[in-house]
Design an enzyme around this catalytic site. Sequence first.
Site, PDB file in Angstrom:
ATOM      1  N   ASP A  13       0.818  -1.222   0.000  1.00  0.00           N
ATOM      2  CA  ASP A  13       0.000   0.000   0.000  1.00  0.00           C
ATOM      3  C   ASP A  13       0.851   1.272   0.000  1.00  0.00           C
ATOM      4  O   ASP A  13       0.467   2.288   0.578  1.00  0.00           O
ATOM      5  CB  ASP A  13      -0.960   0.028   1.209  1.00  0.00           C
ATOM      6  CG  ASP A  13      -1.778  -1.239   1.283  1.00  0.00           C
ATOM      7  OD1 ASP A  13      -2.252  -1.688   0.229  1.00  0.00           O
ATOM      8  OD2 ASP A  13      -1.919  -1.796   2.391  1.00  0.00           O
ATOM      9  N   GLU A  14       1.996   1.219  -0.645  1.00  0.00           N
ATOM     10  CA  GLU A  14       2.880   2.392  -0.691  1.00  0.00           C
ATOM     11  C   GLU A  14       2.454   3.396  -1.753  1.00  0.00           C
ATOM     12  O   GLU A  14       3.018   4.483  -1.844  1.00  0.00           O
ATOM     13  CB  GLU A  14       4.341   1.968  -0.969  1.00  0.00           C
ATOM     14  CG  GLU A  14       4.968   1.085   0.091  1.00  0.00           C
ATOM     15  CD  GLU A  14       4.748  -0.388  -0.178  1.00  0.00           C
ATOM     16  OE1 GLU A  14       3.988  -0.715  -1.119  1.00  0.00           O
ATOM     17  OE2 GLU A  14       5.302  -1.222   0.565  1.00  0.00           O
ATOM     18  N   LYS A  16       2.101   2.236  -5.125  1.00  0.00           N
ATOM     19  CA  LYS A  16       2.833   1.764  -6.321  1.00  0.00           C
ATOM     20  C   LYS A  16       2.036   2.017  -7.594  1.00  0.00           C
ATOM     21  O   LYS A  16       2.595   2.346  -8.630  1.00  0.00           O
ATOM     22  CB  LYS A  16       3.116   0.256  -6.218  1.00  0.00           C
ATOM     23  CG  LYS A  16       4.043  -0.117  -5.083  1.00  0.00           C
ATOM     24  CD  LYS A  16       4.256  -1.609  -5.006  1.00  0.00           C
ATOM     25  CE  LYS A  16       3.064  -2.391  -4.548  1.00  0.00           C
ATOM     26  NZ  LYS A  16       2.655  -2.168  -3.151  1.00  0.00           N
ATOM     27  N   GLY A  40      -4.330  -4.508  -4.351  1.00  0.00           N
ATOM     28  CA  GLY A  40      -5.349  -3.549  -4.766  1.00  0.00           C
ATOM     29  C   GLY A  40      -4.624  -2.283  -5.172  1.00  0.00           C
ATOM     30  O   GLY A  40      -4.138  -1.554  -4.326  1.00  0.00           O
ATOM     31  N   HIS A  41      -4.477  -2.063  -6.468  1.00  0.00           N
ATOM     32  CA  HIS A  41      -3.726  -0.900  -6.941  1.00  0.00           C
ATOM     33  C   HIS A  41      -4.695   0.200  -7.361  1.00  0.00           C
ATOM     34  O   HIS A  41      -5.450   0.035  -8.308  1.00  0.00           O
ATOM     35  CB  HIS A  41      -2.797  -1.310  -8.079  1.00  0.00           C
ATOM     36  CG  HIS A  41      -1.717  -2.251  -7.618  1.00  0.00           C
ATOM     37  ND1 HIS A  41      -0.987  -3.045  -8.453  1.00  0.00           N
ATOM     38  CD2 HIS A  41      -1.251  -2.507  -6.372  1.00  0.00           C
ATOM     39  CE1 HIS A  41      -0.110  -3.755  -7.737  1.00  0.00           C
ATOM     40  NE2 HIS A  41      -0.270  -3.440  -6.476  1.00  0.00           N
ATOM     41  N   THR A 126      -6.092 -11.531   3.339  1.00  0.00           N
ATOM     42  CA  THR A 126      -7.189 -10.910   2.575  1.00  0.00           C
ATOM     43  C   THR A 126      -8.288 -11.931   2.256  1.00  0.00           C
ATOM     44  O   THR A 126      -9.295 -11.586   1.665  1.00  0.00           O
ATOM     45  CB  THR A 126      -6.646 -10.338   1.251  1.00  0.00           C
ATOM     46  OG1 THR A 126      -6.029 -11.409   0.524  1.00  0.00           O
ATOM     47  CG2 THR A 126      -5.616  -9.243   1.495  1.00  0.00           C
ATOM     48  N   ARG A 302      -6.216   0.536   7.817  1.00  0.00           N
ATOM     49  CA  ARG A 302      -4.788   0.196   7.914  1.00  0.00           C
ATOM     50  C   ARG A 302      -4.221   0.777   9.207  1.00  0.00           C
ATOM     51  O   ARG A 302      -4.613   1.871   9.615  1.00  0.00           O
ATOM     52  CB  ARG A 302      -4.030   0.799   6.730  1.00  0.00           C
ATOM     53  CG  ARG A 302      -4.443   0.188   5.416  1.00  0.00           C
ATOM     54  CD  ARG A 302      -3.696   0.820   4.237  1.00  0.00           C
ATOM     55  NE  ARG A 302      -4.225   0.316   2.983  1.00  0.00           N
ATOM     56  CZ  ARG A 302      -4.406   1.055   1.880  1.00  0.00           C
ATOM     57  NH1 ARG A 302      -4.086   2.327   1.881  1.00  0.00           N
ATOM     58  NH2 ARG A 302      -4.897   0.509   0.795  1.00  0.00           N
TER      59      ARG A 302
HETATM   60  P1  IMP Z   1      -2.590 -12.715   1.973  1.00  0.00           P
HETATM   61  O1  IMP Z   1      -1.657 -12.129   0.991  1.00  0.00           O
HETATM   62  O2  IMP Z   1      -4.042 -12.520   1.621  1.00  0.00           O
HETATM   63  O3  IMP Z   1      -2.256 -14.154   2.293  1.00  0.00           O
HETATM   64  O4  IMP Z   1      -2.400 -11.935   3.360  1.00  0.00           O
HETATM   65  C1  IMP Z   1      -1.209 -12.022   4.115  1.00  0.00           C
HETATM   66  C2  IMP Z   1      -0.825 -10.650   4.675  1.00  0.00           C
HETATM   67  O5  IMP Z   1      -0.460  -9.795   3.610  1.00  0.00           O
HETATM   68  C3  IMP Z   1      -1.966  -9.930   5.419  1.00  0.00           C
HETATM   69  O6  IMP Z   1      -1.408  -9.176   6.462  1.00  0.00           O
HETATM   70  C4  IMP Z   1      -2.523  -8.998   4.358  1.00  0.00           C
HETATM   71  O7  IMP Z   1      -3.180  -7.880   4.922  1.00  0.00           O
HETATM   72  C5  IMP Z   1      -1.244  -8.602   3.641  1.00  0.00           C
HETATM   73  N1  IMP Z   1      -1.471  -8.180   2.263  1.00  0.00           N
HETATM   74  C6  IMP Z   1      -1.732  -8.952   1.188  1.00  0.00           C
HETATM   75  N2  IMP Z   1      -1.851  -8.197   0.077  1.00  0.00           N
HETATM   76  C7  IMP Z   1      -1.645  -6.942   0.456  1.00  0.00           C
HETATM   77  C8  IMP Z   1      -1.590  -5.706  -0.260  1.00  0.00           C
HETATM   78  O8  IMP Z   1      -1.758  -5.623  -1.485  1.00  0.00           O
HETATM   79  N3  IMP Z   1      -1.341  -4.607   0.481  1.00  0.00           N
HETATM   80  C9  IMP Z   1      -1.101  -4.662   1.812  1.00  0.00           C
HETATM   81  N4  IMP Z   1      -1.131  -5.782   2.527  1.00  0.00           N
HETATM   82  C10 IMP Z   1      -1.399  -6.915   1.846  1.00  0.00           C
END
Ligand code: IMP
Length: 425
Positions: A13-14, A16, A40-41, A126, A302
């Site tokens: 979530d920087e 990008k 999620g971009h 997620t 967040r």
């Molecule tokens: P997963 O990728 O759904 O398995 O989630 C694992 C961890 O990565 C959790 O803390 C999510 O919130 C985090 N996460 C996954 N995708 C993103 C993203 O695009 N942005 C920020 N955090 C993410």
Amino acid sequence: MPTIVIIGAQWGDEGKGKIVDFLTEKCDYVVRFQGGCNAGHTIVVGNEKYILHLLPSGILHKNKKCIIANGVVLDPSVLLKEIDILRSKGIEVDNNLFIAKHCHLVMPYHIAIEEQMEKRNKIGTTKKGIGPSYTEKIARNGIRMIDLLYPEVLKSKIKANLELINFLLKNLYGVKSLYEEEIFNQYIEYAEKLKKYIVDTDIIINQAIDNGQNILFEGAQGTLLDIDHGTYPYVTSSNTIAGSACTGTGISPKKIDKIIGIVKAYTTRVGEGPFPTEIKDSLGENIRKKGKEYGATTGRPRRCGWLDLVGLKHALRINGFTGIAVTKLDILDGIETLKVCVGYKYGDVILEDFPKELEIFHNCTPIYEELPGWKESTAGIKDYEKLPQNAKNYLQFIEDFLKVKLQIISTGQKRDEIIIKEFPL
Ligand code: IMP
């Protein structure tokens, strides 16, 4: 001819999406190489806001080739929805989208099992089935895009995988099983719609590089969520770092020219896991509101905190950034004193490097430098010289500490709210 990799330097979530969108102007191809629809971009074009989960951000530009490469795990239902939404807004993807034959699929049973796993051992995922899909890939039972074109293979793989998943769902988690036939029929429908996109993306990308075309590799999530180098086990299930652009697409490390780290001017994280510089009082809440820090995929708030240079130093080392972009500088406008973490204190020990041990994360305190903030608005500034002096000092502190070139500063959501100190390509 440059190839450029864009990587999140924190916990995702920087911002990008906006930087990728900006650099896409100069590129012929935009390639996603890891993660899935957990990403999620967010990109704002004119008055329209787009949130892309699977399609490379380049898809919003005319005539840019977009590739979903082998390192991604792809949920066809999400991709098809995304294509439909773009179509409804007049953006056609058919001539520009390519998907790797050897890209793995997210199946409904991945989502079902993850739902149960999260109840037992919360990572705060997620819940998009990303972890279970990569698990199957590594266990060598995964279903790949190419399997969609061979119904008998698809059927037998679904059957075999469901045997185990249904056993767990029923006997371990005590919930209902899933039906093989239903999933098979659904995926055959997806196959019909997606088959035109399925190709050898490794060949296409390598040929494009050899022909001197510009390729942008679009990272998802962030370095501190990397399965190997992040805050394990509170990480995502893929390698999110620059090296992953090679394994996730099939190109040689020799072919990467530039690696840009995207650094938000403060830090955020979604889900569980260590976050030493988290701000737990009303200031954290104010940053969340002003920065609209709510998950683009899940809508979750967040967690917000100060900039952590220990984490960023780790990210710089592992990725080898050739430059960085600092985003959302304007969100810090009006904060009287800004803290920047330059080390961690664990008992009597001062740590300068990002720990591997959860134990240390849970019991360390950040060591902060305090820098004066600025009262003026930086929102929408396009010229570096017009930034308030204290904002310049803040950026200079980051640059000096990390010893890396600050090339881009983003000062707002819109495409043109950006300062280019040095063009990174
Ligand atoms: P997963 O990728 O759904 O398995 O989630 C694992 C961890 O990565 C959790 O803390 C999510 O919130 C985090 N996460 C996954 N995708 C993103 C993203 O695009 N942005 C920020 N955090 C993410």
